[in-house]
Design a protein around this motif. Structure first.
Motif, PDB file in Angstrom:
ATOM      1  N   PRO A  97       0.811  -1.230   0.000  1.00  0.00           N
ATOM      2  CA  PRO A  97       0.000   0.000   0.000  1.00  0.00           C
ATOM      3  C   PRO A  97       0.841   1.276   0.000  1.00  0.00           C
ATOM      4  O   PRO A  97       0.471   2.253  -0.653  1.00  0.00           O
ATOM      5  CB  PRO A  97      -0.826  -0.122   1.287  1.00  0.00           C
ATOM      6  N   LEU A  98       1.961   1.267   0.718  1.00  0.00           N
ATOM      7  CA  LEU A  98       2.799   2.465   0.759  1.00  0.00           C
ATOM      8  C   LEU A  98       3.358   2.788  -0.622  1.00  0.00           C
ATOM      9  O   LEU A  98       3.354   3.951  -1.054  1.00  0.00           O
ATOM     10  CB  LEU A  98       3.945   2.270   1.754  1.00  0.00           C
ATOM     11  N   ARG A 156       2.051   2.048  -3.458  1.00  0.00           N
ATOM     12  CA  ARG A 156       0.947   2.537  -4.284  1.00  0.00           C
ATOM     13  C   ARG A 156       0.675   4.020  -4.005  1.00  0.00           C
ATOM     14  O   ARG A 156       0.420   4.807  -4.930  1.00  0.00           O
ATOM     15  CB  ARG A 156      -0.324   1.717  -4.025  1.00  0.00           C
ATOM     16  N   ARG A 157       0.714   4.403  -2.726  1.00  0.00           N
ATOM     17  CA  ARG A 157       0.470   5.808  -2.392  1.00  0.00           C
ATOM     18  C   ARG A 157       1.597   6.698  -2.902  1.00  0.00           C
ATOM     19  O   ARG A 157       1.357   7.802  -3.402  1.00  0.00           O
ATOM     20  CB  ARG A 157       0.316   5.961  -0.872  1.00  0.00           C
ATOM     21  N   VAL A 158       2.837   6.220  -2.784  1.00  0.00           N
ATOM     22  CA  VAL A 158       3.978   6.999  -3.286  1.00  0.00           C
ATOM     23  C   VAL A 158       3.860   7.169  -4.800  1.00  0.00           C
ATOM     24  O   VAL A 158       4.083   8.265  -5.340  1.00  0.00           O
ATOM     25  CB  VAL A 158       5.310   6.316  -2.905  1.00  0.00           C
ATOM     26  N   ALA A 209       1.299   7.318  -6.521  1.00  0.00           N
ATOM     27  CA  ALA A 209       0.168   8.182  -6.874  1.00  0.00           C
ATOM     28  C   ALA A 209       0.383   9.634  -6.491  1.00  0.00           C
ATOM     29  O   ALA A 209      -0.473  10.478  -6.765  1.00  0.00           O
ATOM     30  CB  ALA A 209      -1.105   7.654  -6.204  1.00  0.00           C
ATOM     31  N   LEU A 210       1.516   9.955  -5.877  1.00  0.00           N
ATOM     32  CA  LEU A 210       1.765  11.346  -5.486  1.00  0.00           C
ATOM     33  C   LEU A 210       1.806  12.242  -6.714  1.00  0.00           C
ATOM     34  O   LEU A 210       2.497  11.941  -7.689  1.00  0.00           O
ATOM     35  CB  LEU A 210       3.089  11.447  -4.729  1.00  0.00           C
ATOM     36  N   ALA A 238       7.681  12.606  -4.694  1.00  0.00           N
ATOM     37  CA  ALA A 238       7.754  11.191  -5.075  1.00  0.00           C
ATOM     38  C   ALA A 238       9.211  10.738  -5.149  1.00  0.00           C
ATOM     39  O   ALA A 238       9.560   9.633  -4.719  1.00  0.00           O
ATOM     40  CB  ALA A 238       7.051  10.964  -6.408  1.00  0.00           C
ATOM     41  N   ALA A 265       2.379  17.330   0.432  1.00  0.00           N
ATOM     42  CA  ALA A 265       2.232  16.306  -0.591  1.00  0.00           C
ATOM     43  C   ALA A 265       1.270  16.718  -1.684  1.00  0.00           C
ATOM     44  O   ALA A 265       1.506  16.487  -2.865  1.00  0.00           O
ATOM     45  CB  ALA A 265       1.751  14.997   0.049  1.00  0.00           C
ATOM     46  N   TYR A 266       0.168  17.334  -1.294  1.00  0.00           N
ATOM     47  CA  TYR A 266      -0.848  17.647  -2.276  1.00  0.00           C
ATOM     48  C   TYR A 266      -1.040  19.149  -2.458  1.00  0.00           C
ATOM     49  O   TYR A 266      -2.002  19.601  -3.064  1.00  0.00           O
ATOM     50  CB  TYR A 266      -2.170  16.980  -1.882  1.00  0.00           C
TER      51      TYR A 266
END
Length: 404
Positions: free
Chosen positions: A338-339, A341-343, A345-346, A352, A397-398
């Motif tokens: 999961p980590l 996948r989140r990285v 998707a940054l 990233a 991040a966002y």
């Protein structure tokens, strides 16, 4: 010994009484109760005596002190050339009437006679080991648990003993600590690493993928693994490399990998200067986000590059001409994690990239690999970068995505 028969030559009512007398003699002479005793009578060579097996492990480099009598009179308590080097796990008491003392009468003269006696005494120790395997497996297991290093050394130089001892010698493997012959029956190909670090690097992942790997990083282990086909005809042995591990990891769906192409390009750009490529795979255990893979050739190439960067112009040019086509190290990102996948998707490429550097550093630490200066600098930079992003107002991040 001048006051009566030597304990190994005296008459006893029972074998148990003889053993008790020898144990008592060993305590008196060497100060320990032996794991076992080995008769060393060589009538043709004029040598009589006994070897006492040490009850605890000792360093192979430690010089053995054997006790030698010349026609019943004590010559030395520190003779160190009576047995082959591999037999460091025994201490001897011998009486001889043929071997020559040195002029000082404090040691034995090194000549052809002593060399022949040394070989013959070594053969007696080897025969004792072979006999244990056939008649007393429990005693053999106790002995190997204490003195496996000496047995491995001997097995490397004795083809007959190799076949006898290999089923009893435990090796560290991805299946746990098991004999090599048993491990080979479970796996079509027996892979091995040459260093402990390489084994730790891949053990959990290889086990999850069903790859059988032996830790060959301990003394004599890789050489013994390579000789396995001599004991088990048909057994296949291969040194493990990064390509083999990667090939066993699950592929990611083509469309998903294509969608992540910008992220992978960012990751490869961030690690290129460290001599490391990036690959995306799906593998178990899911809890492992990234796997650092390399082999000896990749490490040699990294060492060459570092040396070239620090060398003067002439030496740098020479090292540059030695550049080979050796495979580079590889960071394999786990698409199931999961980590990761989140990285991936940054939306912010800079963040990233920092996250990929952190995953790279973590993978090195998980493999217990020594960090190069460049690796340490990257870890510090990634840690500071992540702290900086985490403290930005509104969440770094966002932030870029939300400002659009």
């Amino acid at each position: 010994m001048t006051g009566g028969a030597a304990p190994w030559a005296a008459a006893y009512a029972t074998p148990q009484a003889r053993r008790a007398a020898l144990v008592a003699h060993c305590r008196d002479v060497f100060g320990f109760a032996p794991l076992d005793t080995i008769d060393l009578d060589l009538p043709a060579a004029g040598v009589r005596g006994v070897a006492y097996v040490l009850p605890g492990a000792v360093s192979p480099a430690r010089r053995a002190g054997h006790r030698v009598h010349l026609k019943g009179m004590l010559l030395t308590e520190q003779a160190d050339a009576l047995l082959p080097d591999w037999a460091f796990f025994v201490r001897c008491v011998l009486d001889t009437d043929t071997l020559r003392p040195t002029a000082s009468r404090e040691a034995l003269y090194e000549d052809e006679a002593l060399a022949a006696v040394r070989d013959a005494l070594g053969a007696r120790v080897r025969d004792w080991l072979t006999g244990l395997a056939a008649s007393s497996p429990e005693r053999l297991e106790r002995f190997i648990a204490t003195h496996h290093l000496g047995v491995k050394s001997l097995a490397l130089h004795d083809a007959e003993l190799l076949g006898t001892m290999l089923p009893w010698l435990p090796f560290e493997t991805t299946d746990g600590r098991v004999p090599l012959t048993e491990f080979a029956r479970r796996h079509r190909v027996v892979h091995f690493t040459r260093t402990v670090e390489e084994f730790r690097q891949v053990a959990a992942i290889a086990s999850a993928q069903g790859i059988g790997v032996v830790n060959g990083g301990y003394t004599y282990d890789s050489e013994l693994v390579e000789r396995l086909p001599h004991v088990l005809p048909g057994a296949t042995v291969a040194e493990l490399d990064g390509e083999t591990v990667t090939a066993h990891l699950g592929a990611v769906d083509g469309a998903e990998e294509l969608a992540l192409a910008p992220f992978l390009a960012t990751a490869r750009a961030r690690l290129d200067a460290l001599g490391c490529d990036v690959a995306l795979r799906a593998f178990h255990p899911v809890t492992v986000p990234a796997l650092h893979l390399d082999d000896r050739q990749a490490r040699h190439e990294q060492a060459r590059q570092e040396e070239a960067e620090q060398a003067d112009t002439l030496w740098s040019g020479i090292l540059g001409s030695l550049r080979g086509e050796a495979p580079r190290a590889r960071l394999v990102l786990n698409h199931l994690n999961p980590l990761v996948r989140r990285v991936a998707a940054l939306p912010n490429a800079e963040l990233a990239g920092i996250a990929v550097e952190a995953l790279y550093g973590q993978s090195l630490l998980m493999a217990r690999r020594p960090l190069r200066p460049a690796d340490s600098a990257l870890l510090n930079r990634a840690f500071a970068g992540l702290l900086e992003w985490s403290t930005l107002p509104g969440g770094g991040a966002y932030e870029e995505e939300e400002s659009r």
